[in-house]
Enzyme design. Structure first.
Site, mmCIF file in Angstrom:
data_model
loop_
_atom_site.group_PDB
_atom_site.id
_atom_site.type_symbol
_atom_site.label_atom_id
_atom_site.label_comp_id
_atom_site.label_asym_id
_atom_site.label_seq_id
_atom_site.Cartn_x
_atom_site.Cartn_y
_atom_site.Cartn_z
ATOM 1 N N PRO A 127 43.297 42.469 41.340
ATOM 2 C CA PRO A 127 43.820 42.020 42.639
ATOM 3 C C PRO A 127 43.247 40.707 43.176
ATOM 4 O O PRO A 127 42.584 40.672 44.210
ATOM 5 C CB PRO A 127 43.471 43.194 43.556
ATOM 6 N N CYS A 128 43.546 39.611 42.506
ATOM 7 C CA CYS A 128 43.053 38.303 42.936
ATOM 8 C C CYS A 128 43.604 37.911 44.310
ATOM 9 O O CYS A 128 43.015 37.075 44.995
ATOM 10 C CB CYS A 128 43.372 37.233 41.894
#
Length: 161
Positions: A127-128
């Site tokens: 989940p950047c």
């Protein structure tokens, strides 16, 4: 390959049975800006399974930690990028961390963290989008509006839990 699920298209690259790259779910007019693949008329079960998981992640209907357990994936990135992505995996659903916070943990610069995140081959799965700038949302390969949408969806689902 590109898989269509409902009104969304998801680009994916597999090495054997392992996912090595994916796009976030995109509309038809968007998919070809990010991914030059072929839309599969009849995707196999594995592609459909992975595509559905990615779509659930996009609408915050599934936690990324669960998704990583469900998807067989492989990271082909530099050791530094892997360290950054490993830190990003620790960010909880519905929360954000700054580029600077990750940089401090890794003894590097916020800019280096941002560059590493721009190389994330598995957005949503890693989940950047949860990494933000000190005073703004920061950047996102798919555009700031997509990042804002994903973060808002996570906040809504977190409040409903």
């Amino acid at each position: 390959m590109i898989v269509q699920i409902n009104d969304y298209f998801i680009g994916m690259i597999f090495k054997g049975n392992r996912l090595v790259r994916n796009t976030i779910p995109l509309r038809e007019e968007e998919i070809f800006r990010f991914y030059n693949g072929k839309i599969l008329d009849e995707p196999n079960k594995m592609c459909m399974k992975v595509g559905k998981i990615i779509l659930k992640l996009y609408f915050a209907d599934l936690d990324d930690k669960i998704a990583r357990d469900l998807i067989d994936y492989e990271l082909n990135v530099s050791s530094f990028t892997k360290k950054v992505l490993d830190e990003v995996k620790k960010i909880k659903f519905g929360e954000t961390v700054s580029y600077g916070d990750i940089a401090k943990k890794l003894n590097t610069s916020p800019r280096a963290v941002g560059v590493a995140l721009s190389k994330n081959p598995l957005p949503l799965i890693i989940p950047c989008h949860r990494v933000v700038a000190k005073n703004s949302l920061g950047g996102y390969s798919y555009g700031i509006e997509k990042k804002k949408f994903i973060l808002e969806m996570e906040q809504i689902k977190k409040r409903l839990k």
